[in-house]
Write a protein that holds these residues in place. Sequence first.
Motif, PDB file in Angstrom:
ATOM      1  N   PHE B 265       0.841  -1.202   0.000  1.00 55.21           N
ATOM      2  CA  PHE B 265       0.000   0.000   0.000  1.00 55.21           C
ATOM      3  C   PHE B 265       0.878   1.255   0.000  1.00 55.21           C
ATOM      4  CE2 PHE B 265      -2.248   2.911   3.132  1.00 55.21           C
ATOM      5  CZ  PHE B 265      -3.219   3.372   2.261  1.00 55.21           C
ATOM      6  N   LEU B 267       4.102   1.424  -0.827  1.00 52.83           N
ATOM      7  CA  LEU B 267       4.921   1.453  -2.046  1.00 52.83           C
ATOM      8  C   LEU B 267       4.093   1.932  -3.235  1.00 52.83           C
ATOM      9  CD1 LEU B 267       6.842  -1.868  -1.431  1.00 52.83           C
ATOM     10  CD2 LEU B 267       7.934   0.359  -1.704  1.00 52.83           C
ATOM     11  N   ASP B 268       2.841   1.460  -3.322  1.00 53.25           N
ATOM     12  CA  ASP B 268       1.968   1.886  -4.421  1.00 53.25           C
ATOM     13  C   ASP B 268       1.735   3.389  -4.393  1.00 53.25           C
ATOM     14  OD1 ASP B 268       1.730  -0.693  -5.272  1.00 53.25           O
ATOM     15  OD2 ASP B 268      -0.325  -0.989  -4.586  1.00 53.25           O
ATOM     16  N   ALA B 269       1.719   3.959  -3.186  1.00 55.03           N
ATOM     17  CA  ALA B 269       1.451   5.393  -3.053  1.00 55.03           C
ATOM     18  C   ALA B 269       2.687   6.228  -3.340  1.00 55.03           C
ATOM     19  CB  ALA B 269       0.924   5.701  -1.652  1.00 55.03           C
ATOM     20  N   GLY B 270       3.804   5.580  -3.641  1.00 53.38           N
ATOM     21  CA  GLY B 270       5.012   6.329  -3.956  1.00 53.38           C
ATOM     22  C   GLY B 270       5.744   6.829  -2.726  1.00 53.38           C
ATOM     23  N   PHE B 344      -4.515   9.730   0.694  1.00 53.48           N
ATOM     24  CA  PHE B 344      -3.064   9.739   0.844  1.00 53.48           C
ATOM     25  C   PHE B 344      -2.527  11.116   0.477  1.00 53.48           C
ATOM     26  CE2 PHE B 344      -1.203   5.430   1.216  1.00 53.48           C
ATOM     27  CZ  PHE B 344      -0.020   5.793   1.816  1.00 53.48           C
TER      28      PHE B 344
END
Lengths: 353, 353
Positions: B265, B267-270, B344
């Motif tokens: 989660f 990592l996906d959000a950068g 986020f």
Amino acid sequence: MLKVGINGYGTIGKRVADAVAAQPDMTVVGVAKTQPNYEAHAAVRRGYPLYAAIPERAPLFSEAGLELAGAVDELVAEADIIVDATPSGIGAENRSLYESHDTPALLQGGESADVADVSFNARANFDAAEDADYARVVSCNTTGLSRVIAPLQEEYGVEKVRATLVRRGGDPGQNTRGPINDILPNPIHVPSHHGPDVKTIFTDLDIDTMGLKVPATLMHVHALNVTLDERVTAAHVQALLEQENRLYVIPEGMGIDGVGKLKNFALDAGRPRGDLWENCIWGESIGVRGRDLYLFQAIHQESDVVPENVDAIRAVMGLEPQDESMRLTDDTLGVGISGDPAGFSQQQVPADD
Amino acid sequence: MLKVGINGYGTIGKRVADAVAAQPDMTVVGVAKTQPNYEAHAAVRRGYPLYAAIPERAPLFSEAGLELAGAVDELVAEADIIVDATPSGIGAENRSLYESHDTPALLQGGESADVADVSFNARANFDAAEDADYARVVSCNTTGLSRVIAPLQEEYGVEKVRATLVRRGGDPGQNTRGPINDILPNPIHVPSHHGPDVKTIFTDLDIDTMGLKVPATLMHVHALNVTLDERVTAAHVQALLEQENRLYVIPEGMGIDGVGKLKNFALDAGRPRGDLWENCIWGESIGVRGRDLYLFQAIHQESDVVPENVDAIRAVMGLEPQDESMRLTDDTLGVGISGDPAGFSQQQVPADD
């Protein structure tokens, strides 16, 4: 701009979507997802139109506060090409959907080779996809093997390849997979199916593989032996491999002794999701005995096929020739780590909207 | 601009350096490292002046092609404040070096409490560091406990805290640590030292803790019980915790069932390095029986103390009051995930130079 649809927004699909979005010649027209989980929320945050992969489940998305652009067949109708990143076996079931809309598609390496017109690796057989409507981007392991075999074959000639694939049991989020305390010969029959899969790329190659699964989640590691047609030095091989942009020869003295530190290395560099698109070959491990070459390489199962998917789109659609496509993909994503440890490319990290 | 030196550029130090570099009121004047490994190369890529933590080893850095700005005592002389992020026990040895230069310093939670003038958590006791020259930023686990105890104590009053800390055996790159197939009561004496450590922040708190180690690397998980002074509803507690910017209450239906998916989660959000600076509390787990509150929270041992270090710098140097410092830290780093899963923050991902 080529309109690319992504069917399946999991480990591979979400990465391919970001990679496509970073290209100058293509755009993401939508992604299809089976359930409104955290990845679906991330897709919306990134601005990708979201489609229901299973139309009956559309109400679950609205209940989760996620607006749908439609159902997957509308995505297939809208797209110029579909990247199918669904779980193994589902891609084969989906091919008829793509055919019914005359939409070309990429399938992933979990599918049987005969599901597609051609199996694809950008370095080894880019041009083979030229006349294909359905191309299969080979698996992470086959991609990793193809990338290292291609330059060896061209430079020295290859008599035989023997590889032991020590594979991670599951990805970091896959908490129902094993083993958690075992070393599984897997598949137990030898040689394994991985060798024949590499032969979908190198038709005449003599290759035998053995596979295992171990309690690890971060990367695979290959113990590779290539019997070359001629005697070479390890230094010559290292110099050859260092010329390949999708191979990273880890310099000695970096203190990267395993895949955990390799992932740290990528995370420290600001790589999106800590991805390692390149084969990571330990420089110290490159050794030669007679005509036998040996090396260890780590393969990031979540991401090494991502640049390959981008190139496969261009190959199938006839957008760019091999060299130009690979260069463009690598430049836009930041693929490539020079032998100089200070030579990490400027990374393109997609931020949420 | 306050000049911050970082002594120790490993798991914590490299993150604190990036966090300091992102602040408008401070700058990184250098980082000290014991060896020229991949992290030292990353420091140079990021543009941080590099100092030899062990002066005798300076030649190793030049051999690795890394230019040094000097030795660690020069960094201490140059800096307005040092963040000591060396391994447990080394910070205590370093204090005399900092004292000899009259340079204030932060120490980390691996040190004994008596090594510093005060133990620090931004949410719970920011002002206690006002007159301190040497502050200890408490450990990842104590930070995680303090953040959730503070609002409960203020809102309801706390009779007693009982917590079981199920701790990861080592970080992803620490491949010589265990266990790999065991569940270790650790420390085996109960209650564990974690409770007394929390009491360095909440002097009068009644708290008992038990610790274990398990074969995991990604995060710790706490099974928390708080006996409150009054009866409350789970919904009221959830609403209270959701107001705290450094607590993330994971909404139901996100499909995040463990720490692996939590990391995905992030990592996906950068998020840089996939860091989770917030306590991650599973919303479904918040339960009440009488005056007993229960919940599960995951604590990212590599990063939850990072915003705390930034705030501790401001507290010790008297730069900003508590609210302003925490707001500034959170805004610049992107700390905070609203209950709305689409909420986020825009992430600040430092890219290499």
